[in-house]
Design a protein around this motif. Sequence first.
Motif, PDB file in Angstrom:
ATOM      1  N   ILE A 139      82.447  32.494 108.172  1.00 12.78           N
ATOM      2  CA  ILE A 139      83.546  31.522 108.221  1.00 12.78           C
ATOM      3  C   ILE A 139      84.886  32.226 108.406  1.00 12.78           C
ATOM      4  O   ILE A 139      85.741  31.795 109.191  1.00 12.78           O
ATOM      5  CB  ILE A 139      83.571  30.671 106.936  1.00 12.78           C
TER       6      ILE A 139
ATOM      7  N   VAL B  80      88.510  33.016 111.655  1.00 12.42           N
ATOM      8  CA  VAL B  80      89.819  32.550 111.192  1.00 12.42           C
ATOM      9  C   VAL B  80      90.781  33.726 111.077  1.00 12.42           C
ATOM     10  O   VAL B  80      91.960  33.628 111.445  1.00 12.42           O
ATOM     11  CB  VAL B  80      89.708  31.829 109.830  1.00 12.42           C
TER      12      VAL B  80
ATOM     13  N   THR C 116      91.791  20.389 105.921  1.00 10.65           N
ATOM     14  CA  THR C 116      90.617  21.257 105.718  1.00 10.65           C
ATOM     15  C   THR C 116      89.873  21.007 104.409  1.00 10.65           C
ATOM     16  O   THR C 116      88.663  20.760 104.437  1.00 10.65           O
ATOM     17  CB  THR C 116      91.026  22.736 105.826  1.00 10.65           C
TER      18      THR C 116
ATOM     19  N   LYS D  19      92.117  22.330 114.777  1.00  5.52           N
ATOM     20  CA  LYS D  19      91.575  23.576 114.226  1.00  5.52           C
ATOM     21  C   LYS D  19      91.185  23.393 112.763  1.00  5.52           C
ATOM     22  O   LYS D  19      90.098  23.794 112.337  1.00  5.52           O
ATOM     23  CB  LYS D  19      92.608  24.688 114.349  1.00  5.52           C
TER      24      LYS D  19
ATOM     25  N   GLU E  73      87.513  23.707 111.085  1.00  6.45           N
ATOM     26  CA  GLU E  73      87.283  24.673 110.004  1.00  6.45           C
ATOM     27  C   GLU E  73      86.703  24.001 108.763  1.00  6.45           C
ATOM     28  O   GLU E  73      85.899  24.587 108.045  1.00  6.45           O
ATOM     29  CB  GLU E  73      88.588  25.380 109.646  1.00  6.45           C
TER      30      GLU E  73
ATOM     31  N   SER F 139      83.216  24.166 108.896  1.00 10.21           N
ATOM     32  CA  SER F 139      82.760  25.559 109.039  1.00 10.21           C
ATOM     33  C   SER F 139      82.628  25.995 110.493  1.00 10.21           C
ATOM     34  O   SER F 139      81.936  26.971 110.795  1.00 10.21           O
ATOM     35  CB  SER F 139      81.419  25.782 108.311  1.00 10.21           C
TER      36      SER F 139
ATOM     37  N   THR G 243      84.565  27.753 113.089  1.00 13.59           N
ATOM     38  CA  THR G 243      85.789  28.551 113.188  1.00 13.59           C
ATOM     39  C   THR G 243      85.869  29.402 114.453  1.00 13.59           C
ATOM     40  O   THR G 243      86.931  29.934 114.769  1.00 13.59           O
ATOM     41  CB  THR G 243      85.904  29.484 111.969  1.00 13.59           C
TER      42      THR G 243
END
Length: 443
Positions: A13, A17, A68, A146, A150, A153, A155
Motif C-alpha cells: 500500500i 503512495v 480516505t 487518488k 487509496e 488500497s 495506490t
Amino acid sequence: MTVREHYKTNMRIALPVMIGQLGHTMVSVADSIMVGQLGTIELAAVALGNSLFAIFMVFGIGITSGITPLVAKADGMKSKHLQGVLLRHGFWVNLVASIVLFAIISFLTPVLYLLDQDPGVVPLAQPYLIILSGSIIPLMMFMTFKQFAEGLSDTKVAMVVIVGCNLVNVGLNYVFIFGKLGFEPMGLIGAGWATLIARILMFIVMWIYVRRANRFKMYNLRIRVTRFRKTVTMRLLQVGIPSGLQYIFEVSAFSLAAIFAGMISATALAAHQIAINIASVSYMAVTGLGAAATVRIGNQAGQRDFLNLKLAASTIFKMGIAWMALTGLIILIFKNQLAGFYSTDPDVLALAGKMLIVVVIFQLSDGIQAVGLGALRGFTDVKIPTYITFAAYWLFTLPLAFYLSQYTVLGAMGIWYALAAGLTVSAILLVSRFKRLLADFVH
C-alpha cells in the motif's frame, strides 16, 4: 496475519503512495534546481512563492484526505454504496474548496511586499505565485480520485500518473524557463506554467481511470450534480478540515521560517530553500507511510480486529523510523553534493550545509510524527491531533524560531534548531495520543 504479512501489506500500500508523494515534492525540487541556475535572487523568489503557496496547498490536500479513512472504513464494513456516495460528495466539496483557496491566494499575493524581503525577490515571486495558485484546483481534483482509490488500497495507478506528469513538468520547465523549442525564455514564470499544465493533466488522467476501470464500476461513481446529504458532507469536512489544519500548522511553520530567513538576507533564504527542499524529499515519502497507516488502521477498525490493528500500527511505525534513519544517513554523507545541485554561490552552500546537519538530527522525529498523524486519522481522530500540531508548531516552534533568528547570534541556524525542537515535541505528543486510543479500542 503474521508480522511478515503485515510488513508486505504495508509496503504494497505504502510504496506507490511514497513514490507519488515524492512526485508532489519533486515539482518544487525541480523548480528550485532549474531556477537556481538563474541565480541566488531567482532561487530566493521560488522559495518565497512556494512557501506561501505550500500553506494553502497542504490545507487543500488535507481536505481531500477526509475521503480516505471513511472509504477504508466503509470497505471494512463491505458497504459499496456508501463508498460511491463518499466520492460523489467529496468531488463537489473539494471543487468548491479549491476555487475558494485559489481566490484567497490570488487576493493575498500583494502581501509579499509587506514581508520585509530582499527588494529584488518580491517582483519575481509575485507573478510566479499567481500562476502557481491556479494549479491548486486541478491538484485537489486529482487528489479526490487518488484518495478514493487509496481508501480501497489501490495506490499504484496514482503513483504512475504522478511520476509521469512530473516528468512532463520537468520537460516543460526546461522548455519554458530557458526558452527551448522556439519558446522565448520565461524564467521563473515558465516554472509556474509548467506546474499548472502538469497538474491539469494529472487530474484528467486520474478522473478517466477511476471512471472507466472495471474494478470501480460496482461503486456507481457517476459524478453529477445531486442533492447533498448533510451528514455525508459534514463527515467529510469533520475529517478533512482538521486534517488540513494539521498540515497547515506544520508546513506553515516551515513557510514562515522561510520568511524569517528572508528577513535576514537573500542568501539565508536561498540556503533555507535548499535545506527545506532536501528535507521535504524524505518527509513527503514518509507521509506515504502515514497514508498507508490511515488505510490499514481504518480498515482494521471497521472490522473491529484489534490484534491485526495493533500489528499493522507497530510495523508501519518501525518502517517509518527505518526510512528516516536511512535518508538521514544519506543526507549526512552527501550533504555538500546535494546542495551543489541548487547553487554555485559559496555563501549559500556553506549555510545550507550547516542546515542539513540539523535536518539529519530531526529525521526520526519528523518520521514518527508523520506516521502518527496518519495512524490517528485511521481512527478518524483529527480534533486532538489538530490541537497538538497547533501547540507544537505555532505556540512553540514559531516564536522560538523568530526569537533565535532575529535576536541572537544564531541567525538563520536558530530557525532550524527551533524546527527540530518542534518536530520532537509533536512526535512525542502524537504517539502518546495514539497509544491511548489503541488502549481504548480494546475496551
